[in-house]
Motif scaffolding. Structure first.
Motif, PDB file in Angstrom:
ATOM      1  N   LEU B 231       0.808  -1.218   0.000  1.00 61.12           N
ATOM      2  CA  LEU B 231       0.000   0.000   0.000  1.00 61.12           C
ATOM      3  C   LEU B 231       0.842   1.268   0.000  1.00 61.12           C
ATOM      4  O   LEU B 231       0.438   2.285  -0.558  1.00 61.12           O
ATOM      5  CB  LEU B 231      -0.946  -0.015   1.204  1.00 61.12           C
ATOM      6  CG  LEU B 231      -2.036  -1.077   1.089  1.00 61.12           C
ATOM      7  CD1 LEU B 231      -2.648  -1.380   2.428  1.00 61.12           C
ATOM      8  CD2 LEU B 231      -3.103  -0.625   0.127  1.00 61.12           C
ATOM      9  N   ALA B 232       2.026   1.214   0.605  1.00 61.26           N
ATOM     10  CA  ALA B 232       2.866   2.413   0.625  1.00 61.26           C
ATOM     11  C   ALA B 232       3.352   2.739  -0.779  1.00 61.26           C
ATOM     12  O   ALA B 232       3.382   3.899  -1.195  1.00 61.26           O
ATOM     13  CB  ALA B 232       4.052   2.203   1.568  1.00 61.26           C
ATOM     14  N   LEU B 270      -7.593  -3.400   5.766  1.00 58.17           N
ATOM     15  CA  LEU B 270      -6.316  -3.493   5.066  1.00 58.17           C
ATOM     16  C   LEU B 270      -5.376  -2.392   5.543  1.00 58.17           C
ATOM     17  O   LEU B 270      -4.194  -2.612   5.795  1.00 58.17           O
ATOM     18  CB  LEU B 270      -6.599  -3.344   3.571  1.00 58.17           C
ATOM     19  CG  LEU B 270      -5.717  -4.060   2.580  1.00 58.17           C
ATOM     20  CD1 LEU B 270      -5.659  -5.540   2.880  1.00 58.17           C
ATOM     21  CD2 LEU B 270      -6.239  -3.835   1.180  1.00 58.17           C
ATOM     22  N   ALA B 273      -3.774  -2.868   8.846  1.00 58.96           N
ATOM     23  CA  ALA B 273      -2.772  -3.917   8.931  1.00 58.96           C
ATOM     24  C   ALA B 273      -1.391  -3.469   8.471  1.00 58.96           C
ATOM     25  O   ALA B 273      -0.431  -4.201   8.589  1.00 58.96           O
ATOM     26  CB  ALA B 273      -3.218  -5.111   8.096  1.00 58.96           C
ATOM     27  N   ILE B 274      -1.279  -2.247   7.963  1.00 58.68           N
ATOM     28  CA  ILE B 274       0.015  -1.807   7.440  1.00 58.68           C
ATOM     29  C   ILE B 274       0.989  -1.605   8.592  1.00 58.68           C
ATOM     30  O   ILE B 274       0.654  -0.961   9.574  1.00 58.68           O
ATOM     31  CB  ILE B 274      -0.125  -0.474   6.688  1.00 58.68           C
ATOM     32  CG1 ILE B 274      -1.182  -0.597   5.608  1.00 58.68           C
ATOM     33  CG2 ILE B 274       1.192  -0.033   6.102  1.00 58.68           C
ATOM     34  CD1 ILE B 274      -1.553   0.726   5.010  1.00 58.68           C
ATOM     35  N   PRO B 275       2.205  -2.158   8.484  1.00 48.03           N
ATOM     36  CA  PRO B 275       3.174  -1.900   9.546  1.00 48.03           C
ATOM     37  C   PRO B 275       3.448  -0.399   9.648  1.00 48.03           C
ATOM     38  O   PRO B 275       3.531   0.298   8.646  1.00 48.03           O
ATOM     39  CB  PRO B 275       4.434  -2.648   9.093  1.00 48.03           C
ATOM     40  CG  PRO B 275       4.062  -3.437   7.927  1.00 48.03           C
ATOM     41  CD  PRO B 275       2.752  -2.969   7.412  1.00 48.03           C
ATOM     42  N   ASP B 276       3.573   0.052  10.861  1.00 45.83           N
ATOM     43  CA  ASP B 276       3.665   1.482  11.101  1.00 45.83           C
ATOM     44  C   ASP B 276       5.120   1.875  11.272  1.00 45.83           C
ATOM     45  O   ASP B 276       5.725   1.669  12.309  1.00 45.83           O
ATOM     46  CB  ASP B 276       2.879   1.794  12.376  1.00 45.83           C
ATOM     47  CG  ASP B 276       2.928   3.258  12.713  1.00 45.83           C
ATOM     48  OD1 ASP B 276       3.300   4.041  11.820  1.00 45.83           O
ATOM     49  OD2 ASP B 276       2.608   3.600  13.851  1.00 45.83           O
ATOM     50  N   ILE B 277       5.687   2.444  10.216  1.00 45.75           N
ATOM     51  CA  ILE B 277       7.115   2.743  10.280  1.00 45.75           C
ATOM     52  C   ILE B 277       7.397   4.008  11.093  1.00 45.75           C
ATOM     53  O   ILE B 277       8.488   4.220  11.589  1.00 45.75           O
ATOM     54  CB  ILE B 277       7.702   2.828   8.855  1.00 45.75           C
ATOM     55  CG1 ILE B 277       9.229   2.730   8.929  1.00 45.75           C
ATOM     56  CG2 ILE B 277       7.264   4.086   8.143  1.00 45.75           C
ATOM     57  CD1 ILE B 277       9.846   2.112   7.763  1.00 45.75           C
ATOM     58  N   ASN B 278       6.375   4.836  11.260  1.00 45.26           N
ATOM     59  CA  ASN B 278       6.602   6.058  12.044  1.00 45.26           C
ATOM     60  C   ASN B 278       6.569   5.786  13.540  1.00 45.26           C
ATOM     61  O   ASN B 278       6.889   6.652  14.330  1.00 45.26           O
ATOM     62  CB  ASN B 278       5.524   7.092  11.716  1.00 45.26           C
ATOM     63  CG  ASN B 278       5.670   7.574  10.308  1.00 45.26           C
ATOM     64  OD1 ASN B 278       6.788   7.689   9.814  1.00 45.26           O
ATOM     65  ND2 ASN B 278       4.563   7.828   9.649  1.00 45.26           N
ATOM     66  N   MET B 279       6.172   4.580  13.907  1.00 48.57           N
ATOM     67  CA  MET B 279       6.109   4.179  15.294  1.00 48.57           C
ATOM     68  C   MET B 279       5.355   5.181  16.148  1.00 48.57           C
ATOM     69  O   MET B 279       5.834   5.664  17.159  1.00 48.57           O
ATOM     70  CB  MET B 279       7.516   3.957  15.840  1.00 48.57           C
ATOM     71  CG  MET B 279       8.192   2.826  15.120  1.00 48.57           C
ATOM     72  SD  MET B 279       9.618   2.230  15.959  1.00 48.57           S
ATOM     73  CE  MET B 279      10.708   3.551  15.659  1.00 48.57           C
ATOM     74  N   GLU B 283      -1.491   0.649  17.944  1.00 46.50           N
ATOM     75  CA  GLU B 283      -1.518  -0.807  17.834  1.00 46.50           C
ATOM     76  C   GLU B 283      -2.163  -1.186  16.512  1.00 46.50           C
ATOM     77  O   GLU B 283      -3.180  -0.627  16.137  1.00 46.50           O
ATOM     78  CB  GLU B 283      -2.345  -1.406  18.970  1.00 46.50           C
ATOM     79  CG  GLU B 283      -1.576  -1.825  20.210  1.00 46.50           C
ATOM     80  CD  GLU B 283      -0.582  -2.948  19.995  1.00 46.50           C
ATOM     81  OE1 GLU B 283      -1.019  -4.047  19.640  1.00 46.50           O
ATOM     82  OE2 GLU B 283       0.629  -2.734  20.204  1.00 46.50           O
ATOM     83  N   ARG B 284      -1.549  -2.129  15.834  1.00 52.25           N
ATOM     84  CA  ARG B 284      -2.182  -2.628  14.634  1.00 52.25           C
ATOM     85  C   ARG B 284      -3.321  -3.533  15.041  1.00 52.25           C
ATOM     86  O   ARG B 284      -3.197  -4.335  15.947  1.00 52.25           O
ATOM     87  CB  ARG B 284      -1.183  -3.489  13.878  1.00 52.25           C
ATOM     88  CG  ARG B 284      -0.515  -2.758  12.782  1.00 52.25           C
ATOM     89  CD  ARG B 284      -0.201  -3.721  11.680  1.00 52.25           C
ATOM     90  NE  ARG B 284       1.143  -4.248  11.773  1.00 52.25           N
ATOM     91  CZ  ARG B 284       1.614  -5.132  10.893  1.00 52.25           C
ATOM     92  NH1 ARG B 284       0.872  -5.536   9.912  1.00 52.25           N
ATOM     93  NH2 ARG B 284       2.825  -5.588  11.012  1.00 52.25           N
ATOM     94  N   PRO B 286      -5.035  -6.567  13.865  1.00 52.58           N
ATOM     95  CA  PRO B 286      -4.912  -7.553  12.799  1.00 52.58           C
ATOM     96  C   PRO B 286      -6.273  -7.871  12.211  1.00 52.58           C
ATOM     97  O   PRO B 286      -7.273  -7.909  12.922  1.00 52.58           O
ATOM     98  CB  PRO B 286      -4.339  -8.782  13.504  1.00 52.58           C
ATOM     99  CG  PRO B 286      -3.881  -8.321  14.832  1.00 52.58           C
ATOM    100  CD  PRO B 286      -4.679  -7.111  15.165  1.00 52.58           C
ATOM    101  N   VAL B 287      -6.287  -8.053  10.892  1.00 51.95           N
ATOM    102  CA  VAL B 287      -7.514  -8.454  10.227  1.00 51.95           C
ATOM    103  C   VAL B 287      -7.859  -9.843  10.719  1.00 51.95           C
ATOM    104  O   VAL B 287      -7.009 -10.716  10.780  1.00 51.95           O
ATOM    105  CB  VAL B 287      -7.292  -8.512   8.708  1.00 51.95           C
ATOM    106  CG1 VAL B 287      -8.580  -8.852   8.001  1.00 51.95           C
ATOM    107  CG2 VAL B 287      -6.733  -7.211   8.202  1.00 51.95           C
TER     108      VAL B 287
END
Lengths: 324, 346
Positions: B231-232, B270, B273-279, B283-284, B286-287
């Protein structure tokens, strides 16, 4: 913290070929504490997976450890004889591979594979082992475990298979799990499930994890500390937050900048020109200098060591004498 | 979304694959035919010069759409129009060739999409020869012309003209992908279908390829159909995005709308669920669940077993894409009925 769980001291990995020795991993050192999630990132060919395989003693010939030590609980494990290493593998160190389909035996049921592993490492009877296997399958979130235990790997979906592989790795409560690209073959939505699972289970059992991946997003949200590898060496090592948000090494900076981020509008992504040198063609001095925007003359002569820079350590000559 | 004629118009396209057992077995066991609905009633259009992306999990039919458009698969029903010409009305090769020349494809795996026994020069020259794109007469004249054109293409994608003599195995993944792009450009296309062009590459190489593709788009006024699960990357390259689930489009919107205000519950899941690089510390979520078996898709809205706000109607009735506002179209009963979904998503 007293003695770290795993210590890697000056590890080098070599391949003896007809055309001479190729040094794939050169002089890397790091420590993993108990219960910690330690990330290793880098591009393909940087030596991440080899490092993982060396720890668990699965280097394939002609690859071999040519120098350095690997200590688990302060005991050397890199020079153990085959039988002893085999007992250690699975019991003290577990492994999760990238492709869950190829790491499970297609001819045996899930249950049989779990029970075999449990009985190899413990004195459980068949019934005890089966109960343990069921307990594990429930723990990794497989619905209807009683039914699923008698099924074959092809009857599971990718995400479910990876859960089984995690159950296999966890089955005798190892102190350390090496996860080599555990989510690369999975979709983002399943990836989130698997990472959360891995993280929660390890927190619960106090298991340390070495998470090898090329995906910075995965590292950013899972790991505590991270090492960035480039051409067989550690370029930067430190707490995840620092390395991701405020990288010091020029390679780490370039790598972070080249990742597209949702919400950040830009015409072009920052790019590092060129590509990582092949193993036989690594340049002298710092391996990154031909691509480095800050390279100075010294860079092609002297191999940089890991130097403290802020809260991380970076292997770059720019930081000698505490310079910027 | 605009009144001008789009470059590509996909209208109610379906593609079914017959996955039933061999005829005799089927008849003896008295089983019905089994159809896999890989693409089920999809419509969208792409304007000239824009990048339209399709996202979705594996197995949702993204790549099938790509193959239908370039003609690698015939459609089961529906029409694909390129600049107003319906492909199904063209039956002869010489009618189709002029249109086919203008659309090419870049594949996911750069190693397997290049013939290992051919030199790079021949790989890139193949479309030029196939479409007869040289204008001078005489074999020696056209040979020189092809040689020069290949050199030009190689330089355009950031390789050197001398690389034409080499074989694909002598190149890294990123360079192979550049060769694929050069081959795609050789027939002077207007429209390129990119099926996961960077998923097999490392991030730093991915950045190089994406930048190259953007440059080429500007210089040559290309239109892209971009297929990806990242997605990014999609956010970075696209103008408009379609989200697919089990062979159907569940949401089409422009990039800003989709990423700031996703509507369909699946899109929201969706994005969560994207990993969060900005931290940011979020909390994600999960689907839950997995993509169902496409051979026996759930009734009604195929997403209902995983949807937190599904009700009886969702199990019965299949939602169609509806225009919500000028920026987006969504296929969801909950949106239409304005059910409250904020409690389920952050």
């Amino acid at each position: 913290m007293s003695v770290p769980l795993l210590q890697i001291n000056n590890l080098s990995i070599e391949f003896n070929t007809r055309r001479g020795n190729l040094v794939a991993v050169e002089d890397i050192s790091f420590e993993v504490a108990e219960g910690e999630i330690f990330g290793i990132v880098g591009e393909s060919g940087a030596g991440k997976s080899l490092t993982g395989k060396a720890i668990i003693g699965l280097l394939e010939a002609p690859g071999r450890i040519s120098g350095g030590k690997i200590l688990l609980n302060n005991e050397r494990i890199d020079n153990l004889p085959y039988e002893q290493m085999r007992r250690l593998r699975g019991k003290s160190i577990g492994m999760v591979f990238q492709d869950p389909l190829t790491s499970l035996n297609p001819l045996y049921t899930i249950g049989r594979q779990l029970i075999e592993t449990i009985q190899t490492h413990t004195n459980h009877t068949a019934t005890q082992a089966k109960n343990r296997a069921l307990e594990l399958l429930r723990e990794v979130g497989i619905p209807a475990a009683e039914k699923r235990i008698d099924q074959f790997p092809h009857q599971f979906s990718g995400g479910m298979r990876q859960r089984v592989v995690i159950a296999l790795a966890l089955c005798v409560n190892p102190k350390l799990i090496i996860a080599d690209e555990p989510t690369t073959a999975l979709d983002v939505s399943i990836q989130a499930q698997i990472l959360t699972l891995l993280k929660n289970l390890c927190r619960k059992h106090g298991t340390a994890v070495i998470l090898i991946t090329h995906d910075m997003g995965v590292i950013a949200e899972t790991a505590n500390r991270v090492a960035v590898m480039y051409a067989g060496k550690i370029a930067e090592i430190g707490p995840v937050r620092e390395v991701v948000q405020n990288p010091q090494h020029p390679y780490a900076q370039g790598l972070m900048a080249s990742i597209p981020v949702i919400g950040r509008k830009m015409k072009y992504l920052a790019q590092i020109d060129g590509s990582m040198p092949r193993i036989a063609e690594r340049p002298s001095g710092c391996a990154f200098h031909p691509r480095c925007p800050h390279a100075i003359e010294l860079c092609n002569k002297q191999i940089p060591e890991l130097l403290n820079k802020g809260k991380t350590k970076a292997a770059c000559l720019l930081f000698r004498n505490g310079n910027p | 979304m605009s009144s001008e004629t789009p470059l590509l118009k996909v209208d109610a396209v379906q593609r079914f694959f017959d996955v039933s057992k061999p005829w005799l077995n089927r008849v003896l066991a008295n089983e019905p035919k089994l159809l896999l609905k890989a693409v089920d009633d999809i419509s969208f259009s792409i304007r000239k010069g824009e990048t339209f992306s399709l996202v979705g999990e594996s197995g949702c039919g993204k790549s099938t759409v790509a193959r239908l458009i370039v003609g690698l698969y015939p459609t089961s029903s529906g029409s694909i129009e390129f600049e107003g010409t319906d492909f199904s009305t063209l039956s002869k090769r010489n009618q189709m060739a002029p249109l086919r020349r203008r659309m090419t494809m870049i594949f996911q795996d750069p190693y397997t999409s290049l013939n290992p026994r051919w030199r790079v020069r021949d790989i890139i020259a193949e479309p030029i020869r196939a479409f007869g794109l040289t204008n001078t007469g005489g074999i020696s004249g056209s040979r020189l012309q092809i040689f020069n054109r290949v050199a030009e293409l190689l330089e355009q994608v950031g390789l050197s003209a001398a690389d034409g003599d080499k074989y694909p195995h002598e190149f890294s993944g990123g360079q192979c992908q550049r060769i694929s792009i050069a081959r795609a450009l050789a027939s002077e296309p207007d429209f390129i279908v990119c099926d996961e062009p960077t998923s097999a590459l490392d991030v730093s190489v991915q950045a190089q390829i994406l930048n190259l593709m953007k440059n080429l788009q500007r210089e040559l006024e290309l239109t892209y159909l971009f297929i990806s699960h990242d997605l990014a990357v999609v956010y970075h390259v696209s103008d408009n995005i379609g989200v697919m689930y089990l062979g159907r489009l569940c949401e089409i919107a422009d990039k800003e709308t989709l990423f700031t205000n996703p509507r369909h519950p699946y899109t929201r899941m969706l994005f969560n669920a994207i990993p969060d690089i900005n931290m940011s510390g979020k909390e994600r979520i999960p689907v839950s669940g997995e993509v169902p078996n496409p051979i026996e898709p759930p009734s009604g809205c195929t997403f209902h077993p995983r949807c937190p706000i599904a009700n009886e109607r969702c199990k019965r009735e299949r939602p169609e894409l509806q225009i919500v506002d000028s920026h987006s179209q969504v296929a969801c009963h909950a949106i239409e009925e304005k059910r409250n979904m904020e409690v389920h998503f952050i």
